[in-house]
Write an enzyme that holds these catalytic residues in place. Structure first.
Site, PDB file in Angstrom:
ATOM      1  N   THR A  65       1.030  -1.229   0.294  1.00 29.95           N
ATOM      2  CA  THR A  65      -0.263  -0.031   0.016  1.00 29.95           C
ATOM      3  C   THR A  65       0.573   1.640  -0.139  1.00 29.95           C
ATOM      4  O   THR A  65       1.718   1.058   0.803  1.00 29.95           O
ATOM      5  CB  THR A  65      -0.605  -0.379   1.491  1.00 29.95           C
ATOM      6  OG1 THR A  65      -1.673  -1.288   0.998  1.00 29.95           O
ATOM      7  CG2 THR A  65      -1.875   0.981   1.249  1.00 29.95           C
ATOM      8  N   CYS A 120      -2.507  -1.131   8.128  1.00 32.66           N
ATOM      9  CA  CYS A 120      -3.662  -0.843   7.269  1.00 32.66           C
ATOM     10  C   CYS A 120      -4.337   0.162   7.715  1.00 32.66           C
ATOM     11  O   CYS A 120      -4.044   1.147   7.462  1.00 32.66           O
ATOM     12  CB  CYS A 120      -4.154  -2.260   6.802  1.00 32.66           C
ATOM     13  SG  CYS A 120      -3.844  -3.823   6.002  1.00 32.66           S
ATOM     14  N   ARG A 122       1.721  -5.471  14.992  1.00 35.91           N
ATOM     15  CA  ARG A 122       2.332  -3.740  14.554  1.00 35.91           C
ATOM     16  C   ARG A 122       1.421  -2.785  14.807  1.00 35.91           C
ATOM     17  O   ARG A 122      -0.690  -2.999  14.334  1.00 35.91           O
ATOM     18  CB  ARG A 122       2.642  -4.010  13.136  1.00 35.91           C
ATOM     19  CG  ARG A 122       3.912  -4.843  13.271  1.00 35.91           C
ATOM     20  CD  ARG A 122       4.115  -5.532  11.603  1.00 35.91           C
ATOM     21  NE  ARG A 122       2.990  -5.876  11.232  1.00 35.91           N
ATOM     22  CZ  ARG A 122       2.949  -6.253   9.291  1.00 35.91           C
ATOM     23  NH1 ARG A 122       3.827  -5.878   8.739  1.00 35.91           N
ATOM     24  NH2 ARG A 122       1.728  -7.413   8.614  1.00 35.91           N
TER      25      ARG A 122
END
Length: 430
Positions: free
Chosen positions: A119, A259, A330
């Site tokens: 991304t 994300c 994360r």
């Protein structure tokens, strides 16, 4: 050579790269490259710590696991699937994708195609990555090699929506490249592909998917802040509102991970570079980033209401990963709860049954336990991550972790059954 019989290499064997490599590896040998020697060693032994790929699927795939970049020469279709995090200033950190481009560039041959799945902000593939490929390979883009972009859509922990069953957005630098990229992915993705008209469109589509989700959750979180002041249960309100056919079923909660809690910053960074100051996106990010502190403050209020001396009290936090039923920590926002409570002199203990305690210690400087026997009886328990491990045990388990089976339970995800709360437990949920 037929288009879908290109020789595949996957660079980066994490949550995204490994499922991709495995699917292609069921019909041909795939070069699976990662810079982490420990990860390569584990995969060679059939050990898959992310739990995204079943042991049987891993065993069925013909993958050459390697840390040797020279092995990339065996492929002509390179898929780059490395993380794209943010730094402490919440700006894009492109170093993993740039380093992967350096590695692939040095092995690039005429006729090769490089496809990025990481991304990024719109324009990054062409502006940041392709120049690196040209510099390292000595080859010329569009003359000697081509590039595509096909954003990853892996949803960690989701066994229904997988690499094969999610429509794959594909793009290429020329119509011919697009056709090849589409054919390669169509050979393994049963849901089919969507051909984007340009690389930038594909990049933008990916980054707004997570931005939209982030904003929807931030609205729910802001509503939770408001309803908490009104002494209204937010989940009850959402249940009532969901009876309308077009109400979107989002819930409040902690927004972390690599994300949703990260990607919007890629878009806002690029917008700022172009002279536009985003309003709505950053407001949503601010709300979501504040929720750990809010949950900690509610815990402290409940301790005070219960007559507990805050300083020196014991609070047990259940779960530390960014999402239920995954071991990935994360960008977990549970750390915000831990740090805020610790500032008040509270003895915080974290129990995480899925994630690696050594990794958490290295990344966050936090000692967590993976054994319940090491937990001291607590004044309050915060169910921060609704792992199935905890949900299967429910209220008796929560009570067992409290001093004399009495105290406070904070349910961040609103998953515990309110109708069966034990009498001696004070309960609050987001």
């Amino acid at each position: 050579m037929s288009d879908h019989k290109r020789k595949i290499a996957v660079v980066g064997l994490g949550y995204v790269g490994l499922p991709v490599a495995v699917e292609f590896g069921k019909s041909q040998q795939v070069v699976g490259f990662d810079i982490n020697q420990e990860r390569i060693d584990e995969l060679q032994q059939g050990i898959e710590r992310t739990r995204e790929v079943a042991a049987a699927d891993l065993a069925a795939a013909n993958i050459l696991y390697t840390c040797d970049a020279n092995d990339l020469k065996k492929a002509d279709f390179h898929i780059i699937a490395v993380p794209t995090p943010i730094n402490h200033a919440k700006q894009p950190d492109l170093s993993p994708v740039i380093n992967a481009s350096i590695t692939v560039g040095r092995q690039l041959k005429k006729g090769d195609i490089v496809v990025y799945e990481s991304t990024v902000y719109p324009g990054a593939t062409e502006e940041d990555c392709i120049p690196v490929l040209e510099r390292e390979s000595g080859l010329r883009w569009l003359e000697d090699f081509n590039v595509g972009y096909s954003p990853e859509r892996i949803n960690p922990g989701d066994k229904v929506h997988t690499f094969k069953t999610i429509t794959k957005v594909v793009s290429g630098d020329t119509p011919a490249t697009l056709d090849i990229v589409a054919a390669v992915y169509q050979s393994v993705v049963t849901a089919g592909v969507h051909k984007a008209p340009s690389i930038k469109v594909a990049e933008a589509a990916k980054v707004i998917e997570n931005t939209q989700r982030d904003l929807n959750i931030s609205l729910m979180n802001e509503l939770a802040l408001i309803f908490n002041k009104m002494a209204i249960d937010t989940r009850d309100v959402l249940t009532a509102a969901s009876s309308k056919w077009n109400f979107l079923p989002f819930e409040p909660g902690l927004v972390g991970g690599h994300c949703i809690g990260v990607d919007p910053y890629y878009l806002t960074y690029k917008a700022a570079v172009l002279g536009y100051s985003p309003q709505v996106i950053l407001a949503g990010r601010s709300i979501n980033d504040s929720m750990g502190g809010f949950i900690a403050s509610q815990t402290i209020k409940e301790l005070i209401k219960a007559g507990v001396n805050v300083k020196g009290s014991v609070v047990t936090i259940l779960g530390f990963s960014f999402k239920e039923n995954v071991p990935d920590t994360r960008n977990t926002r549970v750390i915000d709860i831990v740090l805020e409570l610790a500032e008040y002199g509270i003895d915080v203990q974290v129990f995480e049954p899925m994630a690696d305690a050594h990794e958490i210690q290295a990344e966050y400087g936090l000692a967590v336990t993976t054994e319940e026997a090491l937990l001291k009886p607590a004044n309050a328990v915060i169910l921060a991550v609704a792992h199935q491990y905890f949900m299967d045990k429910s209220w008796p388990y929560m009570a067992q972790l409290l001093i004399d089976q009495a105290g406070i339970v904070i349910d961040v995800k609103g998953k515990l059954d309110r109708d069966t709360i034990p009498d001696n437990i004070r309960f609050w949920r987001l």
